[in-house]
Design a protein around this motif. Structure first.
Motif, PDB file in Angstrom:
ATOM      1  N   UNK A 173      31.082  48.122  38.821  1.00  0.00           N
ATOM      2  CA  UNK A 173      32.088  47.067  38.665  1.00  0.00           C
ATOM      3  C   UNK A 173      32.355  46.363  39.989  1.00  0.00           C
ATOM      4  N   UNK A 174      31.543  46.651  41.013  1.00  0.00           N
ATOM      5  CA  UNK A 174      31.664  45.949  42.284  1.00  0.00           C
ATOM      6  C   UNK A 174      31.383  44.466  42.054  1.00  0.00           C
ATOM      7  N   UNK A 175      32.190  43.646  42.681  1.00  0.00           N
ATOM      8  CA  UNK A 175      32.131  42.171  42.560  1.00  0.00           C
ATOM      9  C   UNK A 175      32.759  41.670  41.270  1.00  0.00           C
ATOM     10  N   UNK A 176      33.267  42.588  40.432  1.00  0.00           N
ATOM     11  CA  UNK A 176      34.016  42.166  39.255  1.00  0.00           C
ATOM     12  C   UNK A 176      35.471  41.903  39.670  1.00  0.00           C
ATOM     13  N   UNK A 177      36.161  41.119  38.894  1.00  0.00           N
ATOM     14  CA  UNK A 177      37.576  40.889  39.183  1.00  0.00           C
ATOM     15  C   UNK A 177      38.382  42.126  38.796  1.00  0.00           C
ATOM     16  N   UNK A 178      39.565  42.220  39.339  1.00  0.00           N
ATOM     17  CA  UNK A 178      40.430  43.353  39.012  1.00  0.00           C
ATOM     18  C   UNK A 178      40.697  43.400  37.512  1.00  0.00           C
ATOM     19  N   UNK A 179      40.858  42.236  36.900  1.00  0.00           N
ATOM     20  CA  UNK A 179      41.130  42.168  35.467  1.00  0.00           C
ATOM     21  C   UNK A 179      39.964  42.714  34.663  1.00  0.00           C
ATOM     22  N   UNK A 180      38.759  42.606  35.185  1.00  0.00           N
ATOM     23  CA  UNK A 180      37.585  43.138  34.485  1.00  0.00           C
ATOM     24  C   UNK A 180      37.355  44.612  34.826  1.00  0.00           C
ATOM     25  N   UNK A 181      37.553  44.964  36.085  1.00  0.00           N
ATOM     26  CA  UNK A 181      37.216  46.314  36.556  1.00  0.00           C
ATOM     27  C   UNK A 181      38.180  47.371  36.034  1.00  0.00           C
ATOM     28  N   UNK A 182      39.480  47.101  36.089  1.00  0.00           N
ATOM     29  CA  UNK A 182      40.468  48.112  35.698  1.00  0.00           C
ATOM     30  C   UNK A 182      40.299  48.584  34.250  1.00  0.00           C
ATOM     31  N   UNK A 183      40.198  47.664  33.266  1.00  0.00           N
ATOM     32  CA  UNK A 183      40.012  48.137  31.881  1.00  0.00           C
ATOM     33  C   UNK A 183      38.735  48.948  31.698  1.00  0.00           C
ATOM     34  N   UNK A 184      37.668  48.585  32.432  1.00  0.00           N
ATOM     35  CA  UNK A 184      36.411  49.332  32.324  1.00  0.00           C
ATOM     36  C   UNK A 184      36.588  50.758  32.820  1.00  0.00           C
ATOM     37  N   UNK A 185      37.258  50.913  33.958  1.00  0.00           N
ATOM     38  CA  UNK A 185      37.487  52.244  34.522  1.00  0.00           C
ATOM     39  C   UNK A 185      38.457  53.047  33.661  1.00  0.00           C
ATOM     40  N   UNK A 186      39.497  52.389  33.167  1.00  0.00           N
ATOM     41  CA  UNK A 186      40.467  53.082  32.305  1.00  0.00           C
ATOM     42  C   UNK A 186      39.826  53.562  31.011  1.00  0.00           C
ATOM     43  N   UNK A 187      38.930  52.764  30.467  1.00  0.00           N
ATOM     44  CA  UNK A 187      38.280  53.130  29.205  1.00  0.00           C
ATOM     45  C   UNK A 187      37.432  54.390  29.360  1.00  0.00           C
ATOM     46  N   UNK A 188      36.957  54.651  30.562  1.00  0.00           N
ATOM     47  CA  UNK A 188      36.157  55.844  30.826  1.00  0.00           C
ATOM     48  C   UNK A 188      37.024  57.054  31.163  1.00  0.00           C
ATOM     49  N   UNK A 189      38.336  56.842  31.236  1.00  0.00           N
ATOM     50  CA  UNK A 189      39.245  57.954  31.481  1.00  0.00           C
ATOM     51  C   UNK A 189      39.755  58.047  32.903  1.00  0.00           C
ATOM     52  N   UNK A 190      39.366  57.119  33.772  1.00  0.00           N
ATOM     53  CA  UNK A 190      39.832  57.151  35.153  1.00  0.00           C
ATOM     54  C   UNK A 190      41.218  56.523  35.270  1.00  0.00           C
ATOM     55  N   UNK A 191      41.928  56.935  36.321  1.00  0.00           N
ATOM     56  CA  UNK A 191      43.224  56.349  36.629  1.00  0.00           C
ATOM     57  C   UNK A 191      43.092  55.467  37.868  1.00  0.00           C
ATOM     58  N   UNK A 192      43.851  54.385  37.883  1.00  0.00           N
ATOM     59  CA  UNK A 192      43.813  53.478  39.020  1.00  0.00           C
ATOM     60  C   UNK A 192      44.916  53.883  39.997  1.00  0.00           C
ATOM     61  N   UNK A 193      44.521  54.082  41.241  1.00  0.00           N
ATOM     62  CA  UNK A 193      45.469  54.506  42.262  1.00  0.00           C
ATOM     63  C   UNK A 193      45.932  53.353  43.130  1.00  0.00           C
ATOM     64  N   UNK A 194      45.803  53.531  44.435  1.00  0.00           N
ATOM     65  CA  UNK A 194      46.300  52.548  45.399  1.00  0.00           C
ATOM     66  C   UNK A 194      45.419  51.299  45.408  1.00  0.00           C
ATOM     67  N   UNK A 195      46.059  50.162  45.503  1.00  0.00           N
ATOM     68  CA  UNK A 195      45.365  48.882  45.586  1.00  0.00           C
ATOM     69  C   UNK A 195      45.561  48.325  46.990  1.00  0.00           C
TER      70      UNK A 195
END
Length: 204
Positions: A119-141
């Motif tokens: 998801x490198x070079x993706x926007x935050x709006x694209x990257x976060x849902x992709x990571x969340x869907x795999x079960x990851x949590x988003x930490x510090x920005x």
């Protein structure tokens, strides 16, 4: 006439009575044998094994004259200790016969590992849902100077930089480094523009 006379004779009545006694005795013996070999009247209450470790389970089932059979581990459940029972069949309280197998599902040692998507070079709006869907949590920005505003530049877990394709435990927290939109095209190209300009100047 001889047949009728024999049927009503004392000899026949005695033989008939003896045969009936033998038949009744045989029926009782068969019922007794079946009852002992199939534990017909025996009922054992299945103990509640959830949350128990295997050594405790072995002792509990041994005391109850039951056997254990381990099925594949399920998805990790943080509410139960590692390698403890999270599912059982038959359920606790059910009545079974002696030597019955009790099927158990154990809690694995942790969440399974998931591959980090690219998801490198993706926007935050694209990257976060992709990571969340795999079960990851988003930490510090955090933000760095980069022309792409809210563009994902780097990912970290506990201070270690992550690369697409790395394996990370599900539910792990990923810190994101985003562009702040204040960079320039030279920064976006990682210095390639300077190299190209130098080549051009040299050629002139």
């Amino acid at each position: 006439m001889n047949i009728f006379r024999f049927l009503f004779s004392k000899t026949f009545v005695k033989q008939l009575g003896l045969a009936l006694l033998i038949l009744v005795a045989f029926v009782f013996i068969v019922k007794w044998w079946l009852g002992n070999t199939t534990n017909h009247d025996q009922r054992i209450a299945v103990p509640d094994l959830k949350g128990m470790t295997l050594d405790v389970v072995d002792q509990e089932l041994s005391n109850a004259n039951l056997r254990v059979f381990i099925l594949d581990s399920s998805n990790y459940n943080p509410d139960y200790p590692k390698y403890s029972v999270i599912e059982q069949n038959p359920a606790a309280g059910k009545f079974v016969k002696e030597n019955r197998k009790i099927y158990l599902v154990l809690n694995p040692s942790g969440y399974r590992k998931v591959k980090i998507p690219n998801v490198i070079s993706k926007t935050r709006r694209q990257a976060e849902p992709t990571l969340n869907a795999l079960g990851f949590k988003i930490g510090k920005i955090t933000y760095i100077d980069h022309i792409g505003e809210d563009e994902l530049r780097e990912m970290y877990h506990k201070g270690k930089r992550l690369q697409p394709g790395d394996l990370l435990e599900k539910t792990a927290t990923i810190d994101l480094v985003l562009g702040n939109g204040k960079g320039n095209y030279r920064d976006a190209l990682g210095g390639d523009t300077d190299a190209q300009n130098n080549d051009t100047d040299g050629g002139n």
